[in-house]
Design a protein around this motif. Sequence first.
Motif, PDB file in Angstrom:
ATOM      1  N   ALA A   1      33.847 -30.407 -34.905  1.00 13.52           N
ATOM      2  CA  ALA A   1      33.223 -30.741 -33.616  1.00 13.52           C
ATOM      3  C   ALA A   1      31.736 -31.034 -33.823  1.00 13.52           C
ATOM      4  O   ALA A   1      31.034 -30.272 -34.488  1.00 13.52           O
ATOM      5  N   LYS A   2      31.282 -32.131 -33.267  1.00 17.36           N
ATOM      6  CA  LYS A   2      29.906 -32.570 -33.474  1.00 17.36           C
ATOM      7  C   LYS A   2      28.934 -31.633 -32.764  1.00 17.36           C
ATOM      8  O   LYS A   2      29.004 -31.466 -31.550  1.00 17.36           O
ATOM      9  N   PRO A   3      28.011 -31.012 -33.497  1.00 23.41           N
ATOM     10  CA  PRO A   3      27.064 -30.095 -32.857  1.00 23.41           C
ATOM     11  C   PRO A   3      25.874 -30.836 -32.259  1.00 23.41           C
ATOM     12  O   PRO A   3      25.339 -31.765 -32.874  1.00 23.41           O
ATOM     13  N   ALA A   4      25.477 -30.422 -31.083  1.00 24.62           N
ATOM     14  CA  ALA A   4      24.291 -30.999 -30.451  1.00 24.62           C
ATOM     15  C   ALA A   4      23.095 -30.094 -30.722  1.00 24.62           C
ATOM     16  O   ALA A   4      23.248 -28.894 -30.941  1.00 24.62           O
ATOM     17  N   THR A   5      21.914 -30.671 -30.714  1.00 29.03           N
ATOM     18  CA  THR A   5      20.706 -29.859 -30.857  1.00 29.03           C
ATOM     19  C   THR A   5      20.600 -28.927 -29.661  1.00 29.03           C
ATOM     20  O   THR A   5      20.690 -29.367 -28.514  1.00 29.03           O
ATOM     21  N   PRO A   6      20.448 -27.620 -29.883  1.00 28.77           N
ATOM     22  CA  PRO A   6      20.450 -26.676 -28.767  1.00 28.77           C
ATOM     23  C   PRO A   6      19.200 -26.774 -27.905  1.00 28.77           C
ATOM     24  O   PRO A   6      18.100 -27.008 -28.407  1.00 28.77           O
ATOM     25  N   LEU A   7      19.385 -26.606 -26.604  1.00 23.92           N
ATOM     26  CA  LEU A   7      18.271 -26.504 -25.678  1.00 23.92           C
ATOM     27  C   LEU A   7      18.105 -25.020 -25.374  1.00 23.92           C
ATOM     28  O   LEU A   7      18.932 -24.420 -24.676  1.00 23.92           O
ATOM     29  N   VAL A   8      17.069 -24.418 -25.925  1.00 28.23           N
ATOM     30  CA  VAL A   8      16.902 -22.966 -25.857  1.00 28.23           C
ATOM     31  C   VAL A   8      16.944 -22.451 -24.430  1.00 28.23           C
ATOM     32  O   VAL A   8      17.593 -21.450 -24.127  1.00 28.23           O
TER      33      VAL A   8
ATOM     34  N   LYS B   1      33.613 -25.594 -42.849  1.00 31.34           N
ATOM     35  CA  LYS B   1      33.137 -26.740 -42.060  1.00 31.34           C
ATOM     36  C   LYS B   1      32.273 -26.266 -40.895  1.00 31.34           C
ATOM     37  O   LYS B   1      31.219 -26.842 -40.612  1.00 31.34           O
ATOM     38  N   GLN B   2      32.724 -25.237 -40.212  1.00 32.01           N
ATOM     39  CA  GLN B   2      31.974 -24.753 -39.053  1.00 32.01           C
ATOM     40  C   GLN B   2      30.670 -24.082 -39.466  1.00 32.01           C
ATOM     41  O   GLN B   2      29.669 -24.148 -38.736  1.00 32.01           O
ATOM     42  N   PHE B   3      30.666 -23.438 -40.617  1.00 28.33           N
ATOM     43  CA  PHE B   3      29.438 -22.846 -41.142  1.00 28.33           C
ATOM     44  C   PHE B   3      28.376 -23.933 -41.317  1.00 28.33           C
ATOM     45  O   PHE B   3      27.217 -23.775 -40.910  1.00 28.33           O
ATOM     46  N   VAL B   4      28.786 -25.052 -41.902  1.00 29.37           N
ATOM     47  CA  VAL B   4      27.877 -26.191 -42.089  1.00 29.37           C
ATOM     48  C   VAL B   4      27.411 -26.725 -40.736  1.00 29.37           C
ATOM     49  O   VAL B   4      26.226 -27.032 -40.538  1.00 29.37           O
ATOM     50  N   ALA B   5      28.333 -26.808 -39.781  1.00 30.56           N
ATOM     51  CA  ALA B   5      28.002 -27.365 -38.465  1.00 30.56           C
ATOM     52  C   ALA B   5      26.999 -26.497 -37.718  1.00 30.56           C
ATOM     53  O   ALA B   5      26.074 -27.005 -37.078  1.00 30.56           O
ATOM     54  N   VAL B   6      27.166 -25.174 -37.788  1.00 26.66           N
ATOM     55  CA  VAL B   6      26.227 -24.275 -37.103  1.00 26.66           C
ATOM     56  C   VAL B   6      24.847 -24.372 -37.752  1.00 26.66           C
ATOM     57  O   VAL B   6      23.824 -24.408 -37.063  1.00 26.66           O
TER      58      VAL B   6
ATOM     59  N   VAL C   1      32.494 -35.166 -36.165  1.00 21.91           N
ATOM     60  CA  VAL C   1      31.706 -35.702 -37.268  1.00 21.91           C
ATOM     61  C   VAL C   1      32.218 -35.097 -38.568  1.00 21.91           C
ATOM     62  O   VAL C   1      32.778 -33.994 -38.569  1.00 21.91           O
ATOM     63  N   SER C   2      32.014 -35.799 -39.670  1.00 18.72           N
ATOM     64  CA  SER C   2      32.408 -35.263 -40.967  1.00 18.72           C
ATOM     65  C   SER C   2      31.412 -34.196 -41.409  1.00 18.72           C
ATOM     66  O   SER C   2      30.190 -34.375 -41.290  1.00 18.72           O
ATOM     67  N   ALA C   3      31.929 -33.098 -41.935  1.00 16.66           N
ATOM     68  CA  ALA C   3      31.069 -32.030 -42.436  1.00 16.66           C
ATOM     69  C   ALA C   3      30.204 -32.524 -43.595  1.00 16.66           C
ATOM     70  O   ALA C   3      29.131 -31.968 -43.854  1.00 16.66           O
ATOM     71  N   VAL C   4      30.652 -33.571 -44.290  1.00 13.70           N
ATOM     72  CA  VAL C   4      29.876 -34.122 -45.399  1.00 13.70           C
ATOM     73  C   VAL C   4      28.552 -34.688 -44.892  1.00 13.70           C
ATOM     74  O   VAL C   4      27.488 -34.473 -45.490  1.00 13.70           O
ATOM     75  N   ILE C   5      28.603 -35.404 -43.778  1.00  8.97           N
ATOM     76  CA  ILE C   5      27.385 -35.977 -43.199  1.00  8.97           C
ATOM     77  C   ILE C   5      26.437 -34.862 -42.767  1.00  8.97           C
ATOM     78  O   ILE C   5      25.227 -34.920 -43.016  1.00  8.97           O
ATOM     79  N   LEU C   6      26.985 -33.819 -42.141  1.00  6.15           N
ATOM     80  CA  LEU C   6      26.147 -32.700 -41.717  1.00  6.15           C
ATOM     81  C   LEU C   6      25.547 -31.988 -42.925  1.00  6.15           C
ATOM     82  O   LEU C   6      24.369 -31.617 -42.919  1.00  6.15           O
TER      83      LEU C   6
END
Length: 308
Positions: free
Chosen positions: A233-240, A199-204, A51-56
């Motif tokens: 890399a597109k991040p998924a919502t975490p399952l705790v 980019k990864q900072f935004v993704a996390v 995914v684009s970091a801009v969208i995130l």
Amino acid sequence: MMQRPLAILTGIAVAASGLLLGAAPAPAAPARSTEVRGIALRANAAPEGKVSAVILLNGLTVKKEAHVSSYQRSRFGGWIDRDKDGENTRAEVLKSESRITASVNRSGTVKGGKWISAYDNKVITKASRLDVDHLVPLAEAWASGAWTWSARKRAAYANDLGYGPSLIAVSLSSNRSKGDRDPAQWIPAAKSDVCTYVKQFVAVKSRWKLSIDDAEKTAIVGYLATCPNLVVAKPATPLVTSLLPKATPKPKPVKHTTGGSGSSSGSSGTYYANCDAVRAAGAAPLHRGQPGYETPRLDRDGDGVACE
């Protein structure tokens, strides 16, 4: 020639009836561009799984940091052994990022391998010279929303093996240099890593629904404007629950009818295989006369107290 206007009118009527019937509007497409202080960014196309970091970035809430002074490292817990293989989160990251097969001792500690510290491009072969860094620092996460989380969710964040960029092996010196700072305050010395880091900072932050402040967003947009590729890399919502160890159920006492040899209370029908089972059931210490007490099997010295 009259059919086209009729079709248009019919479509309008159907749409209107949908509104009257309470039909849910179509979800808005995520914003594909942003502009901060005259710097404009537009999302580029991303392949499957990216995914684009801009969208995130556009999906992050911009707000002032909160509860900064109440941060304590202990609120996030320590490294855990999620899969109970004898190797904790630090060891798992070090093994995964080593360019060669890492050496691990019997206690599950990684000793050697070959790592390239992304923040400063140092090549490191001794694990003791590495930190496993939280890309978004724990203090930063706390002030950006983690102060509202449960202890379990914070522990899951601190041990997030579910998304590669969350944790990264870097040199001790570069991690000490970074500390708890965000991109508005710190950037890697290795210029080749700046775009990846931002980019990864935004993704996390997106993965964990953490906020950013104005200075942070301004800095991020400025750095991303220099990047030729904004895809991450597109991040998924975490399952705790998937990031934490599974709870071990307490063994239940076993009922039996034969009584225990030498037992003073075997007739109670409560039986423990050993003292570990007694402790796991929360029944230790057992005193003479209590259900499950047996001598000499559990009370070997015969003093009337078993599994003390």
